[in-house]
Design an enzyme around this catalytic site. Structure first.
Site, PDB file in Angstrom:
ATOM      1  N   ASP A   1      31.462  39.578  42.847  1.00  0.00           N
ATOM      2  CA  ASP A   1      30.491  39.807  43.271  1.00  0.00           C
ATOM      3  C   ASP A   1      30.265  39.728  44.920  1.00  0.00           C
ATOM      4  OD1 ASP A   1      29.447  40.425  40.620  1.00  0.00           O
ATOM      5  OD2 ASP A   1      28.299  38.425  40.712  1.00  0.00           O
TER       6      ASP A   1
ATOM      7  N   GLY B   1      29.700  32.376  36.979  1.00  0.00           N
ATOM      8  CA  GLY B   1      29.497  33.249  35.710  1.00  0.00           C
ATOM      9  C   GLY B   1      29.647  32.493  34.025  1.00  0.00           C
TER      10      GLY B   1
ATOM     11  N   GLU C   1       0.759   8.681  51.783  1.00  0.00           N
ATOM     12  CA  GLU C   1      -0.471   7.877  51.855  1.00  0.00           C
ATOM     13  C   GLU C   1      -0.922   7.575  53.005  1.00  0.00           C
ATOM     14  OE1 GLU C   1       2.391   7.862  50.307  1.00  0.00           O
ATOM     15  OE2 GLU C   1       2.606   6.303  48.664  1.00  0.00           O
TER      16      GLU C   1
ATOM     17  N   LEU D   1      24.759  34.121  48.571  1.00  0.00           N
ATOM     18  CA  LEU D   1      24.135  32.935  47.859  1.00  0.00           C
ATOM     19  C   LEU D   1      23.262  32.194  48.998  1.00  0.00           C
ATOM     20  CD1 LEU D   1      27.152  31.443  45.874  1.00  0.00           C
ATOM     21  CD2 LEU D   1      25.588  32.837  45.167  1.00  0.00           C
TER      22      LEU D   1
ATOM     23  N   GLU E   1      24.999  29.351  39.150  1.00  0.00           N
ATOM     24  CA  GLU E   1      24.480  30.697  39.016  1.00  0.00           C
ATOM     25  C   GLU E   1      25.511  31.410  38.229  1.00  0.00           C
ATOM     26  OE1 GLU E   1      22.733  32.962  41.984  1.00  0.00           O
ATOM     27  OE2 GLU E   1      20.912  31.971  42.108  1.00  0.00           O
TER      28      GLU E   1
ATOM     29  N   ARG F   1      16.285  29.034  43.996  1.00  0.00           N
ATOM     30  CA  ARG F   1      17.351  28.696  45.201  1.00  0.00           C
ATOM     31  C   ARG F   1      16.483  27.850  46.182  1.00  0.00           C
ATOM     32  NH1 ARG F   1      20.860  34.028  46.627  1.00  0.00           N
ATOM     33  NH2 ARG F   1      21.724  34.125  44.573  1.00  0.00           N
TER      34      ARG F   1
ATOM     35  N   ARG G   1      16.724  33.284  50.221  1.00  0.00           N
ATOM     36  CA  ARG G   1      15.894  34.231  51.131  1.00  0.00           C
ATOM     37  C   ARG G   1      14.454  34.148  50.668  1.00  0.00           C
ATOM     38  NH1 ARG G   1      20.723  36.435  49.731  1.00  0.00           N
ATOM     39  NH2 ARG G   1      19.904  37.624  48.024  1.00  0.00           N
TER      40      ARG G   1
HETATM   41  N1  LIG Z   1      24.197  37.797  35.387  1.00  0.00           N
HETATM   42  C1  LIG Z   1      24.423  36.889  35.908  1.00  0.00           C
HETATM   43  O1  LIG Z   1      23.344  35.847  35.975  1.00  0.00           O
HETATM   44  C2  LIG Z   1      25.854  36.414  36.480  1.00  0.00           C
HETATM   45  C3  LIG Z   1      25.966  35.393  37.289  1.00  0.00           C
HETATM   46  C4  LIG Z   1      27.016  35.137  37.874  1.00  0.00           C
HETATM   47  C5  LIG Z   1      28.289  35.991  37.444  1.00  0.00           C
HETATM   48  N2  LIG Z   1      28.091  37.125  36.595  1.00  0.00           N
HETATM   49  C6  LIG Z   1      29.101  37.992  36.357  1.00  0.00           C
HETATM   50  O2  LIG Z   1      30.019  37.089  35.578  1.00  0.00           O
HETATM   51  C7  LIG Z   1      31.431  37.511  35.807  1.00  0.00           C
HETATM   52  C8  LIG Z   1      32.187  36.490  36.116  1.00  0.00           C
HETATM   53  O3  LIG Z   1      32.208  35.427  35.064  1.00  0.00           O
HETATM   54  P1  LIG Z   1      33.461  34.818  34.555  1.00  0.00           P
HETATM   55  O4  LIG Z   1      33.129  33.856  33.369  1.00  0.00           O
HETATM   56  O5  LIG Z   1      34.698  35.766  34.490  1.00  0.00           O
HETATM   57  O6  LIG Z   1      34.006  33.717  35.835  1.00  0.00           O
HETATM   58  P2  LIG Z   1      33.409  32.543  36.655  1.00  0.00           P
HETATM   59  O7  LIG Z   1      32.607  31.740  35.699  1.00  0.00           O
HETATM   60  O8  LIG Z   1      32.519  33.097  37.806  1.00  0.00           O
HETATM   61  O9  LIG Z   1      34.644  31.785  37.176  1.00  0.00           O
HETATM   62  C9  LIG Z   1      35.688  31.276  36.270  1.00  0.00           C
HETATM   63  C10 LIG Z   1      36.864  31.031  36.898  1.00  0.00           C
HETATM   64  O10 LIG Z   1      36.122  29.865  37.878  1.00  0.00           O
HETATM   65  C11 LIG Z   1      37.245  28.540  37.751  1.00  0.00           C
HETATM   66  N3  LIG Z   1      36.867  27.342  37.269  1.00  0.00           N
HETATM   67  C12 LIG Z   1      36.885  26.408  38.124  1.00  0.00           C
HETATM   68  N4  LIG Z   1      36.325  25.284  37.537  1.00  0.00           N
HETATM   69  C13 LIG Z   1      36.005  25.629  36.289  1.00  0.00           C
HETATM   70  C14 LIG Z   1      35.278  25.057  35.166  1.00  0.00           C
HETATM   71  N5  LIG Z   1      35.149  23.628  35.416  1.00  0.00           N
HETATM   72  N6  LIG Z   1      35.269  25.730  34.122  1.00  0.00           N
HETATM   73  C15 LIG Z   1      35.658  26.848  33.903  1.00  0.00           C
HETATM   74  N7  LIG Z   1      36.185  27.750  35.057  1.00  0.00           N
HETATM   75  C16 LIG Z   1      36.347  27.052  36.154  1.00  0.00           C
HETATM   76  C17 LIG Z   1      38.347  29.189  36.748  1.00  0.00           C
HETATM   77  O11 LIG Z   1      39.377  29.589  37.853  1.00  0.00           O
HETATM   78  P3  LIG Z   1      40.740  28.792  37.952  1.00  0.00           P
HETATM   79  O12 LIG Z   1      41.436  28.847  37.070  1.00  0.00           O
HETATM   80  O13 LIG Z   1      41.066  29.243  39.307  1.00  0.00           O
HETATM   81  O14 LIG Z   1      40.290  27.328  38.242  1.00  0.00           O
HETATM   82  C18 LIG Z   1      37.859  30.259  36.035  1.00  0.00           C
HETATM   83  O15 LIG Z   1      38.952  31.542  35.837  1.00  0.00           O
HETATM   84  C19 LIG Z   1      31.195  38.808  36.881  1.00  0.00           C
HETATM   85  O16 LIG Z   1      31.316  39.927  36.309  1.00  0.00           O
HETATM   86  C20 LIG Z   1      29.867  38.448  37.663  1.00  0.00           C
HETATM   87  O17 LIG Z   1      29.552  39.763  38.129  1.00  0.00           O
HETATM   88  C21 LIG Z   1      26.955  37.261  36.210  1.00  0.00           C
END
Ligand SMILES: NC(=O)c1ccc[n+]([C@@H]2O[C@H](COP(=O)([O-])OP(=O)(O)OC[C@H]3O[C@@H](n4cnc5c(N)ncnc54)[C@H](OP(=O)(O)O)[C@@H]3O)[C@@H](O)[C@H]2O)c1
Length: 360
Positions: free
Chosen positions: A196, A288, A48, A200, A286, A180, A203
């Site tokens: 991965d 998994g 303003e 992060l 983002e 981002r 860019r």
């Molecule tokens: N296409 C896409 O957009 C995209 C994006 C990201 C990832 N990915 C892919 O997704 C895969 C990984 O996914 P993911 O489901 O296996 O793992 P994730 O969601 O990345 O990580 C899960 C781990 O996070 C920890 N964690 C901490 N706080 C948590 C909470 N509040 N709730 C749940 N977990 C929590 C846990 O480990 P602790 O027991 O040590 O706490 C759990 O084992 C990879 O293949 C990756 O390449 C794809």
């Protein structure tokens, strides 16, 4: 003119948090635009005041189009209501009140009390959407959470065995960078860090006031010291949320420049509180799948974006986008409002806002 004030406000994306985006146009009583301003946090001059300064004497008897209710209190700057009154503005056109419950409506009240005509409500939804992060920050007292995932047509986020997989095309990558750019923080789970090894970073090439803070939820502290996030932590802020008692690893991470929030990463309200304490107004989640599911189960998703690539992965072993417990009935499933579908090259983006469960 209100639309122009919103456009001017949007020039501040990436440069105002934790303040709101604000734009202003001053129009003289002849109908001519005589001043424009966009708010940028570091400049310490509100939109303003910029627009009034440009207008000079021509502001007298004119109209100010402001994208958000002018503030009426002494903060980092003097009240903008005072500036509008002193400049002799006759009418203020403004779509929305300030979402901060402590000040909402007071700016309009002060303007009206000084004899200024105040018109509200034009483009209200667009104006509220522009400041959706600021709204949630004040109304829910936590950061705005935007969940974003890329997936195949059959909802898989990677190939079998969770290997690192880039599913979306280069046109979608531009959109992801612009997302981002809008946020203060970006968050992933421990497995995604391992699989991965991402960087992060923002860019987008657009200016930002503070570096994007990378957040990893990692109770078991599995993040390798040689991972991209850790080795760059001195230049780009990195926060690990963990309740691990592995003091040796924690010490090493801190030496590398990592900030460690000693909270249970499975308690997402505690995670968001750790972000709020660091003045991070919004977070782009983002993935998994487990992290995405945890945010959905906890009903802590304010906005959701799926980028769907025209491929089918199939099989039992490729992970589906949303893990966690999921809905136990259709009534309990997450429903989206204001769904937008945008094409990026061969991919489709679906973006919407979950209805609170009792409104769906
Ligand atoms: N296409 C896409 O957009 C995209 C994006 C990201 C990832 N990915 C892919 O997704 C895969 C990984 O996914 P993911 O489901 O296996 O793992 P994730 O969601 O990345 O990580 C899960 C781990 O996070 C920890 N964690 C901490 N706080 C948590 C909470 N509040 N709730 C749940 N977990 C929590 C846990 O480990 P602790 O027991 O040590 O706490 C759990 O084992 C990879 O293949 C990756 O390449 C794809």
């Amino acid at each position: 003119m209100t639309r122009r004030s919103l456009e001017l406000a949007s020039f501040g994306i990436g440069q105002v948090s934790p303040s709101p985006l604000v734009g202003c146009v001053t129009v003289a009583d002849t109908g001519e635009i005589v001043g424009e301003g966009s708010y940028i946090y570091e400049n310490l001059i509100h939109a303003e005041v910029l627009a009034l300064n440009q207008a000079g004497a021509q502001a007298k008897g004119g109209t100010a189009y402001v994208s958000l209710e002018p503030h009426s209190y002494h903060g980092r700057t003097k009240p903008c209501t005072e500036a509008l009154i002193n400049a002799g503005i006759r009418r203020v056109v403004c779509p929305v009140e300030d979402p901060n419950p402590k000040v909402s409506g007071k700016g309009f009240e002060q303007l009206r009390a000084s004899g200024i005509e105040v018109v509200t409500g034009i483009l209200r939804d667009e104006a509220a959407k522009l400041n959706e992060k600021f709204c949630v920050w004040h109304q829910k007292n936590r950061p705005f959470v935007h969940l974003k995932l890329a997936m195949s047509l059959d909802g898989r986020i990677s190939l079998k065995d969770s290997v690192s997989t880039t599913l979306s095309g280069k046109e979608s990558a531009v959109k992801v960078q612009s997302l981002r750019h809008e946020h203060d923080a970006i968050l992933i789970g421990g497995n995604t860090t391992l699989v991965d090894n991402p960087s992060l970073t923002d860019r987008s090439g657009k200016p930002r006031r503070r570096k994007l803070v990378r957040v990893v939820l990692d109770n078991r502290l599995r993040i390798p010291l040689e991972s991209n996030l850790v080795i760059t932590a001195k230049e780009t802020p990195t926060l690990i949320v963990s309740d691990s008692r592995d003091e040796t690893k924690i010490e090493k991470l801190i030496e590398c420049g990592v900030d460690v929030a000693r909270e249970n990463a499975r308690d997402l309200r505690a995670v968001l509180e750790a972000l709020r304490k660091r003045d991070l107004q919004s977070v782009l989640v983002e993935g998994g799948a487990e992290i995405a599911g945890a945010f959905c189960d906890a009903e802590l998703v304010d906005k959701l974006t799926f980028i769907v690539a025209p491929i089918v992965i199939g099989g039992h072993l490729a992970p589906l986008a949303i893990g966690g417990n999921g809905a136990n009935s259709l009534e309990n499933a997450m429903r989206l409002r204001d769904l937008e579908i945008i094409k990026h090259g061969g991919d489709y983006e679906f973006t919407g806002y979950p209805f609170p469960k009792d409104e769906g």
